[in-house]
Write a protein that holds these residues in place. Structure first.
Motif, PDB file in Angstrom:
ATOM      1  N   GLU A  67       0.808  -1.219   0.000  1.00 14.86           N
ATOM      2  CA  GLU A  67       0.000   0.000   0.000  1.00 14.86           C
ATOM      3  C   GLU A  67       0.842   1.271   0.000  1.00 14.86           C
ATOM      4  N   ILE A  68       1.855   1.307  -0.864  1.00 10.98           N
ATOM      5  CA  ILE A  68       2.661   2.530  -0.945  1.00 10.98           C
ATOM      6  C   ILE A  68       2.010   3.561  -1.865  1.00 10.98           C
ATOM      7  N   LEU A  69       1.040   3.122  -2.659  1.00 11.14           N
ATOM      8  CA  LEU A  69       0.211   4.034  -3.453  1.00 11.14           C
ATOM      9  C   LEU A  69      -1.234   3.611  -3.272  1.00 11.14           C
ATOM     10  N   LYS A  70      -2.117   4.568  -3.188  1.00 13.64           N
ATOM     11  CA  LYS A  70      -3.543   4.266  -3.091  1.00 13.64           C
ATOM     12  C   LYS A  70      -4.092   4.127  -4.509  1.00 13.64           C
ATOM     13  N   GLY A  71      -5.355   3.789  -4.609  1.00 12.66           N
ATOM     14  CA  GLY A  71      -5.960   3.611  -5.927  1.00 12.66           C
ATOM     15  C   GLY A  71      -6.437   2.189  -6.084  1.00 12.66           C
ATOM     16  N   ASP A  72      -7.353   1.990  -7.001  1.00 14.56           N
ATOM     17  CA  ASP A  72      -7.896   0.660  -7.239  1.00 14.56           C
ATOM     18  C   ASP A  72      -6.895  -0.227  -7.974  1.00 14.56           C
ATOM     19  N   ILE A  73      -6.238   0.354  -8.946  1.00 13.24           N
ATOM     20  CA  ILE A  73      -5.200  -0.355  -9.693  1.00 13.24           C
ATOM     21  C   ILE A  73      -4.039   0.610  -9.921  1.00 13.24           C
ATOM     22  N   LEU A  74      -2.908   0.077 -10.312  1.00 11.20           N
ATOM     23  CA  LEU A  74      -1.772   0.932 -10.657  1.00 11.20           C
ATOM     24  C   LEU A  74      -1.618   0.959 -12.163  1.00 11.20           C
ATOM     25  N   GLY A  75      -1.353   2.129 -12.687  1.00 10.65           N
ATOM     26  CA  GLY A  75      -1.165   2.303 -14.122  1.00 10.65           C
ATOM     27  C   GLY A  75       0.259   2.723 -14.426  1.00 10.65           C
ATOM     28  N   VAL A  80      15.897 -11.570 -25.570  1.00  7.42           N
ATOM     29  CA  VAL A  80      15.310 -12.563 -24.671  1.00  7.42           C
ATOM     30  C   VAL A  80      14.422 -13.459 -25.529  1.00  7.42           C
ATOM     31  N   PHE A  81      14.511 -14.783 -25.310  1.00 12.44           N
ATOM     32  CA  PHE A  81      13.857 -15.751 -26.182  1.00 12.44           C
ATOM     33  C   PHE A  81      12.906 -16.675 -25.413  1.00 12.44           C
ATOM     34  N   PRO A  82      11.951 -17.299 -26.121  1.00 16.88           N
ATOM     35  CA  PRO A  82      11.140 -18.343 -25.503  1.00 16.88           C
ATOM     36  C   PRO A  82      12.058 -19.414 -24.915  1.00 16.88           C
ATOM     37  N   GLY A  83      11.684 -19.913 -23.753  1.00 18.17           N
ATOM     38  CA  GLY A  83      12.511 -20.902 -23.056  1.00 18.17           C
ATOM     39  C   GLY A  83      13.394 -20.271 -21.996  1.00 18.17           C
ATOM     40  N   ASP A  84      13.590 -18.950 -22.064  1.00 16.73           N
ATOM     41  CA  ASP A  84      14.392 -18.253 -21.058  1.00 16.73           C
ATOM     42  C   ASP A  84      13.581 -18.039 -19.787  1.00 16.73           C
ATOM     43  N   ARG A  85      14.285 -17.936 -18.679  1.00 23.64           N
ATOM     44  CA  ARG A  85      13.690 -17.413 -17.443  1.00 23.64           C
ATOM     45  C   ARG A  85      14.133 -15.958 -17.373  1.00 23.64           C
ATOM     46  N   PHE A  86      13.170 -15.048 -17.470  1.00 24.40           N
ATOM     47  CA  PHE A  86      13.429 -13.615 -17.438  1.00 24.40           C
ATOM     48  C   PHE A  86      13.232 -13.143 -15.994  1.00 24.40           C
ATOM     49  N   VAL A  87      14.321 -12.761 -15.354  1.00 25.97           N
ATOM     50  CA  VAL A  87      14.320 -12.353 -13.950  1.00 25.97           C
ATOM     51  C   VAL A  87      14.373 -10.833 -13.886  1.00 25.97           C
ATOM     52  N   VAL A  88      13.540 -10.246 -13.040  1.00 24.77           N
ATOM     53  CA  VAL A  88      13.522  -8.792 -12.869  1.00 24.77           C
ATOM     54  C   VAL A  88      13.722  -8.461 -11.398  1.00 24.77           C
ATOM     55  N   ALA A  89      14.662  -7.563 -11.144  1.00 19.39           N
ATOM     56  CA  ALA A  89      14.915  -7.027  -9.808  1.00 19.39           C
ATOM     57  C   ALA A  89      14.546  -5.556  -9.822  1.00 19.39           C
ATOM     58  N   ALA A  90      13.929  -5.081  -8.744  1.00 17.81           N
ATOM     59  CA  ALA A  90      13.520  -3.675  -8.688  1.00 17.81           C
ATOM     60  C   ALA A  90      13.679  -3.133  -7.273  1.00 17.81           C
ATOM     61  N   LYS A  91      14.018  -1.850  -7.206  1.00 17.64           N
ATOM     62  CA  LYS A  91      14.105  -1.133  -5.931  1.00 17.64           C
ATOM     63  C   LYS A  91      13.416   0.217  -6.087  1.00 17.64           C
ATOM     64  N   LEU A  92      12.736   0.635  -5.018  1.00 18.18           N
ATOM     65  CA  LEU A  92      12.077   1.931  -5.027  1.00 18.18           C
ATOM     66  C   LEU A  92      13.125   3.027  -5.079  1.00 18.18           C
ATOM     67  N   LEU A  93      12.993   3.906  -6.048  1.00 21.37           N
ATOM     68  CA  LEU A  93      13.916   5.016  -6.237  1.00 21.37           C
ATOM     69  C   LEU A  93      13.342   6.298  -5.642  1.00 21.37           C
ATOM     70  N   LYS A  94      12.029   6.520  -5.877  1.00 19.74           N
ATOM     71  CA  LYS A  94      11.398   7.758  -5.423  1.00 19.74           C
ATOM     72  C   LYS A  94       9.911   7.517  -5.225  1.00 19.74           C
ATOM     73  N   LEU A  95       9.383   8.073  -4.131  1.00 17.43           N
ATOM     74  CA  LEU A  95       7.955   7.965  -3.848  1.00 17.43           C
ATOM     75  C   LEU A  95       7.387   9.362  -3.626  1.00 17.43           C
ATOM     76  N   ARG A  96       6.381   9.688  -4.398  1.00 22.19           N
ATOM     77  CA  ARG A  96       5.585  10.907  -4.177  1.00 22.19           C
ATOM     78  C   ARG A  96       4.271  10.416  -3.591  1.00 22.19           C
TER      79      ARG A  96
END
Length: 162
Positions: A94-102, A115-131
Motif C-alpha cells: 500500500e505505498i500508493l492508493k488507488g484501485d489499480i496501478l497504471g 530474450v527468447f522463448p525458453g528463457d527465465r526472465f528475472v527482474v529485480a527492482a528497488k524503489l527510487l522515489k515515492l511521491r
C-alpha cells in the motif's frame, strides 16, 4: 556498460518462490496474455525491493509475430514485466492508493541483449522515489541467467476504476 546489479541473484531460490502466481493474482489484475509474472522470490520493506521472474514459453502471444522464425521478447513486454512487479509490491504494501496501478512513464531504458522463448526472465527492482499517493518510481534490471538484458526506471501511478 551496464549498471551494477541491484541484487546477487544467486542468493534466491527460483524453484520455491515466496509469492506464487495465485498470490500475485490477489494484487495484480492482469490476466490471460497480459499476465507477465510467474513468481516472486524476494520482498523487502527497508529498503524497498523485490525480485520476480517470468518463465517464457514458446506459446507466448508475441512469439508468432515478433519475429517470424526468430522470436524475440518485445522490449515493451520486458518493461511490462518490470511494471507488474513494481505494481505488485506497491499494492501489497500500500505505498500508493488507488484501485489499480497504471503506467505513468519510463526513464533511461536500455536493452542489452535479446530474450527468447525458453528463457527465465528475472527482474529485480528497488524503489527510487515515492511521491506519496501520487507516483512511485522503481529502478529495475532484467536478467537471463547472469546476463543483464534490460535496465531502466518504471513509474507507477494510482488509478480509480470508477
Amino acid at each position: 556498460m551496464p549498471p551494477p546489479p541491484l541484487y546477487d541473484l544467486k542468493q534466491f531460490d527460483f524453484e520455491n518462490p515466496v509469492v506464487t502466481l495465485d498470490e500475485i493474482r490477489e494484487y495484480n489484475p492482469q490476466r490471460h496474455e497480459m499476465e507477465q509474472l510467474s513468481g516472486i522470490v524476494h520482498l523487502e520493506e527497508d529498503p524497498v525491493g523485490v525480485v520476480g521472474f517470468k518463465d517464457l514459453t514458446h506459446d507466448e502471444f508475441w512469439c508468432r509475430g515478433h519475429m517470424p522464425g526468430y522470436p524475440i521478447m518485445p522490449g515493451v513486454v520486458q518493461c511490462e514485466v518490470a511494471a507488474q512487479l513494481a505494481s505488485y509490491y506497491s499494492k501489497r504494501f500500500e505505498i500508493l492508493k488507488g484501485d489499480i496501478l497504471g503506467f505513468g512513464g519510463m526513464n533511461e531504458i536500455r536493452f542489452r541483449s535479446p530474450v527468447f522463448p525458453g528463457d527465465r526472465f528475472v527482474v529485480a527492482a528497488k524503489l527510487l522515489k515515492l511521491r506519496a499517493g501520487r507516483q512511485a518510481t522503481f529502478e529495475f534490471q532484467g536478467f537471463v541467467e547472469d546476463r543483464m538484458v534490460v535496465s531502466g526506471q518504471t513509474i507507477g501511478v494510482p488509478l480509480k476504476t470508477e
